[in-house]
Enzyme design. Structure first.
Site, PDB file in Angstrom:
ATOM      1  N   THR A 286       0.872  -1.172   0.000  1.00  0.00           N
ATOM      2  CA  THR A 286       0.000   0.000   0.000  1.00  0.00           C
ATOM      3  C   THR A 286       0.907   1.219   0.000  1.00  0.00           C
ATOM      4  OG1 THR A 286      -1.740  -1.162   1.203  1.00  0.00           O
ATOM      5  CG2 THR A 286      -1.823   1.238   1.224  1.00  0.00           C
TER       6      THR A 286
ATOM      7  N   LYS B  41      -7.222   1.337  -2.914  1.00  0.00           N
ATOM      8  CA  LYS B  41      -6.834   0.915  -1.565  1.00  0.00           C
ATOM      9  C   LYS B  41      -7.003   2.058  -0.570  1.00  0.00           C
ATOM     10  CE  LYS B  41      -5.264  -1.672   1.745  1.00  0.00           C
ATOM     11  NZ  LYS B  41      -3.954  -2.327   1.769  1.00  0.00           N
TER      12      LYS B  41
ATOM     13  N   LYS C 125       0.737   5.154   8.273  1.00  0.00           N
ATOM     14  CA  LYS C 125       1.339   5.521   6.987  1.00  0.00           C
ATOM     15  C   LYS C 125       0.268   5.644   5.912  1.00  0.00           C
ATOM     16  CE  LYS C 125       2.526   2.226   4.517  1.00  0.00           C
ATOM     17  NZ  LYS C 125       1.925   1.320   3.508  1.00  0.00           N
TER      18      LYS C 125
END
Length: 282
Positions: free
Chosen positions: A92, A167, A235
């Site tokens: 990701t 995502k 993150k």
């Protein structure tokens, strides 16, 4: 087929087990690849060795900086890749970086897909991940069977970066949902209810979700072993907030989730899974 896999951590090692072919693996910590090696995978001393052997290479890394270095660094996959080779990044990461990598690869006749996954450690272990793909559609069709080997859902969304954008939408839904799961359990406990029975009941109704079924039980048992690390979730949320700023849109629910997770201790962020958010309440 000769297949490479770089990044054999919590997710990567499980995903790689489902790939059929001659497997070449690399990880910064060799021990994390040991089970794959014992099952017949060929250990490579560096990414260059993987690039020199494999026709298709998967990467499952930690941060965008890791992805940039792996693909665009002096000893990276683009540098040592071959014309016609397919590189598939399941990390990701940043949609903008995915597009940058795809452009650099195209100049050398290398194909790159961004293919982040969702489903956590359980999905990786069971081969039931949801995989979201961006890149050239004809390349996607070529490698779709490989993606299906560890997924129960594989969807193509458009040019490079589209998988990462999808995502990001996934992470937005999870972030606010995790707050709801934690606060639901906290409320039930504060009301003096049998929290396990409450969880069993509401999981079967309209409140049901993957997080409620898979992570809430871990919250109640005090199991904070990472299926997905909290620092990686932070993150992801930071990437989304940056993308939202570029788009000129507001995501107050995501902003709250980021702040709540960011207020956890450094130890929790580093070592615990995302279910550790319950520690904000109980």
């Amino acid at each position: 087929m000769k297949i490479g896999f770089i990044g054999t951590g919590v997710m990567g090692a499980s995903m790689a087990k489902f790939l059929e072919g001659e497997l070449y693996v690399f990880n910064r910590t060799k021990l994390k690849a040991q089970e794959l090696i014992e099952d017949g995978a060929v250990w490579c001393e560096n990414p260059r060795e993987v690039a020199e052997q494999a026709e298709v290479i998967f990467t499952m890394l930690g941060y965008p900086d890791d992805v940039r270095q792996m693909y665009l660094g002096e000893d990276g996959l683009i540098e040592y890749g071959r014309q016609g080779q397919v590189l598939i990044d399941c990390t990701t990461s940043s949609p903008e970086l995915a597009s940058e990598i795809a452009r650099a690869a195209e100049e050398k006749g290398i194909f790159v897909l961004d293919a982040p996954v969702s489903g956590g450690d359980v999905g990786a272990q069971n081969g039931t991940l949801s995989t979201m793909v961006g890149g050239a559609q004809e390349v996607f069709y070529r490698v779709e069977p490989l993606l299906q080997s560890f997924s129960n859902s594989v969807s193509y969304f458009g040019p490079a970066g589209s998988g990462q954008h999808t995502k990001m939408a996934n992470q937005i839904a999870i972030a606010s949902g995790m707050i709801g799961v934690a606060e639901s359990l906290y409320y039930a406990k504060s009301a003096g209810l049998d929290v396990e029975r409450v969880l069993e009941t509401i999981s079967k109704g309209a409140a049901g979700s993957w997080s409620l079924s898979n992570l809430a039980p871990r919250m109640l048992s005090g199991d904070f072993k990472p299926g997905f690390y909290t620092h990686h979730f932070l993150k992801d949320m930071k990437i989304v907030l940056g993308e939202a700023e570029k788009m000129g849109i507001q995501l107050p629910g995501l902003q709250l989730a980021y702040e709540l997770y960011n207020d956890l201790s450094d130890e929790q962020k580093k070592n615990d899974g995302t279910q550790t958010i319950i520690n904000r309440y109980i």
